[in-house]
Design an enzyme around this catalytic site. Structure first.
Site, mmCIF file in Angstrom:
data_model
loop_
_atom_site.group_PDB
_atom_site.id
_atom_site.type_symbol
_atom_site.label_atom_id
_atom_site.label_comp_id
_atom_site.label_asym_id
_atom_site.label_seq_id
_atom_site.Cartn_x
_atom_site.Cartn_y
_atom_site.Cartn_z
ATOM 1 N N CYS A 73 7.056 -3.717 -1.074
ATOM 2 C CA CYS A 73 6.153 -3.468 0.428
ATOM 3 C C CYS A 73 6.658 -2.928 1.579
ATOM 4 O O CYS A 73 5.291 -1.635 1.286
ATOM 5 C CB CYS A 73 6.100 -5.179 1.571
ATOM 6 S SG CYS A 73 6.729 -6.128 0.018
ATOM 7 N N HIS A 131 3.704 -5.276 8.066
ATOM 8 C CA HIS A 131 5.186 -4.936 7.183
ATOM 9 C C HIS A 131 5.596 -3.973 7.004
ATOM 10 O O HIS A 131 6.466 -2.985 6.768
ATOM 11 C CB HIS A 131 5.302 -5.458 5.605
ATOM 12 C CG HIS A 131 6.765 -5.934 5.301
ATOM 13 N ND1 HIS A 131 7.169 -6.589 4.097
ATOM 14 C CD2 HIS A 131 8.284 -5.883 6.122
ATOM 15 C CE1 HIS A 131 7.653 -6.416 4.516
ATOM 16 N NE2 HIS A 131 8.844 -6.316 5.065
HETATM 17 MG MG MG Z 1 4.699 -6.809 -1.773
#
Ligand code: MG
Length: 296
Positions: A73, A131
């Site tokens: 991510c 994130h």
């Molecule tokens: Mg991901």
């Protein structure tokens, strides 16, 4: 994935803006989390129906050979938003992804596409998972987004057992066992977040954002929480697909895309909006039937 490009779309926007006859286009990036290549109908899934994305692919461009900048991510998102390899922004460290306790984040000095477009008069919004850091300088509002609504990191981070005494949220431990906060413009508004309603609420926010900014160019970064484990779907989708909760979750993402496309048509901006759908990385294969598939 459908219209899956990383940097080419930046070039497209610039070219479009420079065309004398075209107004600056609105830009929407819909980013799935851990979606497998073969988990959409237009890529051959025999068990997950995705009629809205299939329609988008049929009416637009479907790419079949695309490489995300990273397999997880954080670095993938850093590269998507900055146009740089994640190793250059420091977002490709030893742990590969940021955790709630991580000190680092996307450096404030990094220039994101949101910052570039905002300087051109675009309204900018982040909806969904971030994130890229929780520290000052690396948060969405620090990185060019005028508004932000979503989760600061993955939905499997911060277990319920970490819940500090006196924290807000339900007194009853959630069935999923996670203690992930929902954050709106820097403030925690729900903790633990009700994950089963996230896709619907993200979508409602996005539709409202489109309606509110139809008169000026806008950039929407719609970074869905799903289909990242743990998997959730709303009551309207749970148990409806032929691929378990994973398929239910993907079907709801497809519904969400349909809602965005309908909003663009309803507000009269569909012909001046570039819509991209892609995934940050491939399927989380070790999750078995909750991890998606590579191909069909
Ligand atoms: Mg991901």
């Amino acid at each position: 994935m459908v219209l899956a490009m990383k940097f080419c779309w930046l070039l497209l926007v610039c070219l479009w803006c420079q065309a004398a006859t075209a107004a600056c286009p609105n830009v929407i990036i819909v980013l799935a989390d851990d979606l497998g290549y073969g988990d959409l109908g237009c890529y051959g899934s025999p068990v997950i129906a995705t009629p809205y994305l299939d329609q988008m692919a049929a009416e637009g461009v479907r790419f079949t050979d695309f490489y995300a900048a990273a397999e997880v991510c954080t670095p993938s998102r850093a590269a998507l938003l900055t146009g740089r390899y994640a190793i250059r922004s420091g977002m490709c460290g030893g742990s590969r992804v940021l955790f709630p306790e991580s000190k680092g984040g996307l450096p404030a000095a990094e220039i994101t596409v949101a910052e570039v477009l905002r300087a051109q008069g675009y309204a900018t919004a982040h909806i969904g998972k971030w994130h890229l850091g929780t520290q000052e300088g690396s948060r969405p509002l620090d990185q060019g987004f005028g508004t932000s609504y979503g989760l600061p990191y993955s939905n499997d981070m911060e277990a319920r057992s970490d819940l500090p005494k006196g924290a807000t949220g339900s007194a009853t431990p959630p069935a999923d066992g996670w203690n992930v906060p929902l954050i709106h413009d820097g403030k925690v508004i729900e903790r633990p977040v009700d994950q089963s309603t996230l896709t619907r609420r993200y979508t409602e926010r996005a539709v409202d954002f489109i309606a509110a900014h139809k008169e000026k160019p806008f950039f929407l970064f719609m970074a869905h929480t799903f289909p990242h484990v743990p998997m959730f779907a709303s009551v309207d989708f749970k148990g409806k697909s032929r691929a378990g909760i994973y398929g239910d979750s993907v079907a709801e993402l497809d519904w969400s895309v349909g809602q965005l496309m309908a909003a663009l048509r309803r507000e009269g901006v569909a012909e001046n909006t570039l819509v991209f759908f892609t995934s940050d990385n491939g399927p989380w294969l070790v999750m078995g039937d909750q991890g998606g598939v590579l191909d069909c």
